[in-house]
Design an enzyme around this catalytic site. Sequence first.
Site, mmCIF file in Angstrom:
data_model
loop_
_atom_site.group_PDB
_atom_site.id
_atom_site.type_symbol
_atom_site.label_atom_id
_atom_site.label_comp_id
_atom_site.label_asym_id
_atom_site.label_seq_id
_atom_site.Cartn_x
_atom_site.Cartn_y
_atom_site.Cartn_z
ATOM 1 N N GLU A 107 25.006 -16.449 -35.069
ATOM 2 C CA GLU A 107 24.870 -17.749 -35.151
ATOM 3 C C GLU A 107 24.899 -18.295 -33.514
ATOM 4 O OE1 GLU A 107 24.677 -20.084 -37.582
ATOM 5 O OE2 GLU A 107 24.467 -18.572 -39.014
ATOM 6 N N SER A 127 44.041 -14.865 -12.973
ATOM 7 C CA SER A 127 44.187 -14.268 -14.385
ATOM 8 C C SER A 127 44.391 -12.555 -14.429
ATOM 9 C CB SER A 127 43.195 -14.612 -15.391
ATOM 10 O OG SER A 127 43.611 -14.084 -16.596
ATOM 11 N N ASP A 131 38.772 -5.854 -19.446
ATOM 12 C CA ASP A 131 38.037 -7.180 -20.209
ATOM 13 C C ASP A 131 37.895 -8.532 -19.217
ATOM 14 O OD1 ASP A 131 40.810 -7.730 -19.489
ATOM 15 O OD2 ASP A 131 41.352 -8.736 -21.638
ATOM 16 N N ARG A 152 31.741 -13.055 -26.717
ATOM 17 C CA ARG A 152 32.185 -13.410 -28.360
ATOM 18 C C ARG A 152 30.883 -13.532 -29.002
ATOM 19 N NH1 ARG A 152 36.216 -17.847 -28.818
ATOM 20 N NH2 ARG A 152 37.284 -16.300 -27.608
ATOM 21 N N LYS A 189 45.413 -6.991 -37.628
ATOM 22 C CA LYS A 189 46.597 -7.252 -37.242
ATOM 23 C C LYS A 189 47.637 -7.755 -38.100
ATOM 24 C CE LYS A 189 45.016 -7.480 -32.290
ATOM 25 N NZ LYS A 189 45.171 -8.145 -30.979
ATOM 26 N N HIS A 249 35.992 -5.253 -32.015
ATOM 27 C CA HIS A 249 35.942 -5.221 -30.641
ATOM 28 C C HIS A 249 35.144 -4.125 -30.147
ATOM 29 C CE1 HIS A 249 39.898 -8.052 -30.042
ATOM 30 N NE2 HIS A 249 39.053 -8.513 -30.793
ATOM 31 N N GLU A 309 33.693 -6.473 -22.604
ATOM 32 C CA GLU A 309 34.294 -6.504 -23.707
ATOM 33 C C GLU A 309 33.736 -7.365 -24.656
ATOM 34 O OE1 GLU A 309 38.905 -6.774 -25.546
ATOM 35 O OE2 GLU A 309 37.941 -8.593 -24.872
ATOM 36 N N ALA A 331 41.206 -17.673 -35.305
ATOM 37 C CA ALA A 331 41.490 -17.304 -34.040
ATOM 38 C C ALA A 331 41.771 -18.159 -33.116
ATOM 39 C CB ALA A 331 40.662 -16.053 -33.510
#
Length: 249
Positions: A51, A62, A85, A90, A125, A133, A152, A164
């Site tokens: 999609e 970070s 990562d 995604r 989870k 993943h 990742e 999420a």
Amino acid sequence: MNTYQVQQFKKIRDEITRFMMMYKFALNEVETKIEILQEEFQMLHDYSPIEHTKSRLKSPESILNKLYRKGIDISLSSIKSHIKDIAGLRITCSFTSDIYRICDMLKNQRDLTVLEVKDYIEYPKPNGYRSLHLLVEVPVFMSDREERVCVEIQIRTIAMDFWASLEHKIYYKYNQAVPSHLLRELKEAADAAAALDRQMERIHREVKVIKEEQEEEEVELMNQLVINNQKFSIPDALLKLLGPDSKNA
């Protein structure tokens, strides 16, 4: 700041820039592969399992914070060994079956090395999080060497992605300390999203069967003649005569 200090600062800055560029190039490589798969499916099958996609690079700040949390030495080699990562992609799909289809297609890419697969769809989870993943290694060719860089990849359905994103926003709002009743409701929402995915998968399979049956009927109709409301099947021998080989006879 003296001349030596300035030179050292520039050297460090250039090394960090080069390091981050490697991950950017690796991400570009994977994105290009996904775009090719997406266009191929759209052109040949009039349907794409993908999609949309979203990519991101962790900021140096970070990365540094993650090093502190893990108690890891601050060096570029240490970052490459322990932080996997930095580059993330995604992929969002409509159906759960599309997730595994994309996973298989990526595994078949000869220049991608799949280092790890975590299936949070088959084994969610405890909080209800679902996603697949992949940790892949991509060759990146710099001006003076080849680097193997980790990316990742998270593959989800639209329902999984919506959940999420909502869960992340709630945790950010409450600074990790989410009230127990909200955690319970989030888990119920995750279960509802999973039920929706299963229902949509069933509908998808049924539509696929109907489409295949229609295509078979169309083929059968092409092999028939209708004269005075009477149907006649065209013999295979006659069809062969009308085929492209007959033109060269």
